[in-house]
Scaffold this active site. Sequence first.
Site, short mmCIF file in Angstrom:
data_model
loop_
_atom_site.label_atom_id
_atom_site.label_comp_id
_atom_site.label_asym_id
_atom_site.label_seq_id
_atom_site.Cartn_x
_atom_site.Cartn_y
_atom_site.Cartn_z
N VAL A 1 0.83 -1.21 0.00
CA VAL A 1 0.00 0.00 0.00
C VAL A 1 0.87 1.26 0.00
CG1 VAL A 1 -1.65 1.37 1.36
CG2 VAL A 1 -1.95 -1.10 1.16
N THR B 1 -1.25 -3.77 9.85
CA THR B 1 -2.22 -3.91 10.94
C THR B 1 -2.67 -5.38 10.94
OG1 THR B 1 -3.94 -3.11 9.42
CG2 THR B 1 -3.06 -1.52 10.99
N GLU C 1 -7.66 3.19 1.78
CA GLU C 1 -7.29 2.84 0.40
C GLU C 1 -8.22 1.76 -0.12
OE1 GLU C 1 -5.60 -0.01 -0.77
OE2 GLU C 1 -5.30 -1.08 1.12
N PHE C 2 -8.52 1.87 -1.41
CA PHE C 2 -9.40 0.89 -2.04
C PHE C 2 -8.68 0.22 -3.20
CE2 PHE C 2 -12.11 4.22 -0.17
CZ PHE C 2 -12.84 3.44 0.72
N LYS D 1 -14.39 1.99 4.85
CA LYS D 1 -13.41 1.02 4.36
C LYS D 1 -13.79 -0.42 4.77
CE LYS D 1 -9.81 -1.26 3.32
NZ LYS D 1 -8.97 -1.38 2.20
N ASN E 1 -15.23 -3.61 2.26
CA ASN E 1 -14.64 -4.94 2.10
C ASN E 1 -15.58 -6.03 2.60
OD1 ASN E 1 -12.37 -4.17 0.78
ND2 ASN E 1 -10.93 -4.56 2.43
N PHE F 1 -17.71 -8.88 -8.58
CA PHE F 1 -17.64 -9.75 -7.39
C PHE F 1 -18.74 -10.79 -7.34
CE2 PHE F 1 -14.07 -8.56 -4.67
CZ PHE F 1 -13.51 -7.62 -5.53
N GLY G 1 -15.67 -19.05 -6.89
CA GLY G 1 -14.29 -19.56 -6.84
C GLY G 1 -14.07 -20.37 -5.59
N CYS H 1 -6.36 -8.69 2.66
CA CYS H 1 -7.35 -7.68 3.05
C CYS H 1 -8.71 -8.24 3.43
CB CYS H 1 -7.51 -6.68 1.92
SG CYS H 1 -5.95 -5.96 1.41
C1 UGA Z 1 -9.56 -5.90 -1.76
C2 UGA Z 1 -10.61 -4.89 -2.25
O1 UGA Z 1 -11.16 -5.33 -3.49
C3 UGA Z 1 -9.96 -3.51 -2.45
O2 UGA Z 1 -10.94 -2.56 -2.81
C4 UGA Z 1 -9.30 -3.09 -1.15
O3 UGA Z 1 -8.62 -1.85 -1.26
C5 UGA Z 1 -8.30 -4.12 -0.72
O4 UGA Z 1 -8.96 -5.40 -0.57
C6 UGA Z 1 -7.73 -3.70 0.59
O5 UGA Z 1 -8.45 -3.68 1.58
O6 UGA Z 1 -6.57 -3.27 0.64
P1 UGA Z 1 -7.63 -7.32 -2.96
O7 UGA Z 1 -7.40 -7.96 -1.63
O8 UGA Z 1 -6.47 -6.84 -3.73
O9 UGA Z 1 -8.60 -6.04 -2.80
O10 UGA Z 1 -8.37 -8.38 -3.84
P2 UGA Z 1 -9.82 -8.56 -4.49
O11 UGA Z 1 -9.76 -8.23 -5.91
O12 UGA Z 1 -10.85 -7.89 -3.67
O13 UGA Z 1 -9.97 -10.14 -4.35
C7 UGA Z 1 -10.05 -10.73 -3.04
C8 UGA Z 1 -10.34 -12.22 -3.17
O14 UGA Z 1 -11.67 -12.44 -3.63
C9 UGA Z 1 -9.43 -12.97 -4.16
O15 UGA Z 1 -9.10 -14.20 -3.58
C10 UGA Z 1 -10.30 -13.14 -5.39
O16 UGA Z 1 -9.94 -14.24 -6.17
C11 UGA Z 1 -11.67 -13.33 -4.74
N1 UGA Z 1 -12.80 -12.98 -5.63
C12 UGA Z 1 -12.96 -11.71 -6.06
C13 UGA Z 1 -13.70 -13.97 -5.98
O17 UGA Z 1 -13.58 -15.14 -5.58
N2 UGA Z 1 -14.76 -13.61 -6.78
C14 UGA Z 1 -14.94 -12.35 -7.23
O18 UGA Z 1 -15.94 -12.12 -7.96
C15 UGA Z 1 -14.02 -11.37 -6.87
#
Ligand code: UGA
Length: 459
Positions: free
Chosen positions: A11, A86, A150-151, A206, A210, A251, A255, A262
Amino acid sequence: MKIAMIGAGYVGLTTGACLASMDHEVVCVEKDEARLNVLKSGHLPIYEPGLDKLFERAVARRRLSFERAIAKAMDGVDMVFLAVGTPSNKTGGIDLSQIRAAATEVARHAPADTVVVIKSSVTAGTARAIRELIGRLRGKDDLSVASNPEFLREGTAVTDFTNPDRIVIGADDEHAAERLSRLFAPFSKRGIRVITTSTVNAELIKYASNAFLALKIGFINEIADFCESIGADVDDVAFGIGSDRRIGPAFLTPGPGYGGSCLPKDTRAFAQAARSAGTSQRLIECTIRGNEKRKAMLADRIQREMGPKTSGKRIALLGLAFKAHTDDARESAALTIAARLMASGWKVAFHDPEARVSDHPQLAGAEQCATAYEAMQDAEAAVVLTDWPDYADLDLARMRAALAGNLLVDYRNVFNADEVAEAGLRYVSIGRRPVEPSDGFGSGKRRAGRRSEQAAVAP
Ligand code: UGA
C-alpha cells in the site's frame, strides 16, 4: 507537498510512487533493512503491474526517496501517511502496535500543523485514539489526524489509484480536510467523487466496503453450490443476477473462497469490532465461517473425486497466488487446499507465474514447477486454483498427454466444459455439472451447460 509515507509495503509503496508521479516529494520510510536495501538499489520488492515504470521515473526525478528512520523524513513535511501493517490478533481484531509506534515517532519529530493520515485499514475510532496519543506525547494538540482509506486492489493498484471510484477523506478538523482536499484536487477536477466526512465514518466505509465485497463473493459461492445440486449453471445465473444495475456484475465470480491480505483480515476485524460494540454483524460472521469451510470443502472434494488411494501420487496445482496478477498468496485458498492434500499423502506440484512455494513454510515438500505442463507431468489430476489468464490458453490436448490420470478440477471456471470433454478429460468445475470425457467424436456425455459467451461476468 512534502509527504512522508511510513511503511513501504504494497500500500505504502504504490501510494508513495503514485503521489510522487503527481509531482509531490515523497519519502518512504521502511524499517525492514533488507526491503529498504532493495528499494535503495532501485528495485521493487513486490510484483505489481505498472508500478516498476512509475517507480523508476519517480526515483530518477528525485521525487521518491527512502529512509530507515521516521525522524529523517520529518523535515518540512506537510503530511505523514501511516501505511504500516495492521495484522490480525488472536481474537480476530487487529494489532495496532505498528500504528502506535509510528505515531509515537511522528509525535516526537513532526513539525507543527503536520497532517497525519492513516492509510492502513483500521477499526473505526483509531484516528481519534491516535490523535489523543499524539496530543498527549506532544503536550499540545497541534497535529491533525485524518483517515484516507485505500481501495486499491492488488494486481491493479496503479490503475485503481489513477482512476478510483471514489476517494474518501476522513477529517475531524478544517485544516486536515483542506490539506487532503488540495492533495486530491486533481482527481475532483476530473470529476472523480471525493467524499469528505469524519474520521470514524471514513474508517467504517473502508471496512464495510470490504465486508460487502466478501458478502457478494460468499453469496455467489453458495449459489454455485446450489446450481450444482440442481443442474443449473452458475455463470449464466451470475450474469443474470449481475445484469440488474442495482446489484451489478462485479464480485459475482464464484471460486475457491476469497483470500489475500485484506478481505479475510478486514472482515474478521469488522466482525470483532461490531461484537465488542454489542452490534454483532451476523451476515459477515456467517460469510467468514462459510469462506473458511469452503476452502476445506473443496480440498475434500478433490479427494472424493480421486478415491481413497492417493498416497504418494502426484497432483498439479495451477496457481498459488490468492488471485491473478500478484505474487501474494496470503490466505490464498491454494494454501489450505495444498496443506490438506499433502496431509493425505499427495505429492503436490505447484505452478504459479509469480507466487513462490518457498515463501510459505507450510508448503515444505511441495514442488515448484517452471511451467503448468511440467507440474502436470505424470500427475493424477490438475486443479486450477488461481484465475491467471494464461491458464485459459493452456492446450487441453497437451494437458491430457502430460497427465497420468484424466481429472481436471477447475475452481476458477476458466475452461469451456465441451472443449475439456473433447480433449478426453473428466471435468469438475464450480457451480456447473461435472462433465465426462467425450468418446472422441464430439458426442461426449456433456452433463454441464456450455458456458455462455455472454455469461463471462467480469469482476
Ligand atoms: C480488496 C478490495 O477489493 C480492495 O478494494 C481493497 O482496497 C483491498 O482489498 C484492501 O483492503 O486493501 P484485494 O485484496 O487486492 O482487494 O483483492 P480482491 O480483488 O478484492 O480479491 C479478493 C479475493 O476475492 C481474491 O481471492 C479473489 O480471487 C476473490 N474474488 C474476487 C472472488 O472469488 N470472486 C470475485 O468475484 C471477486
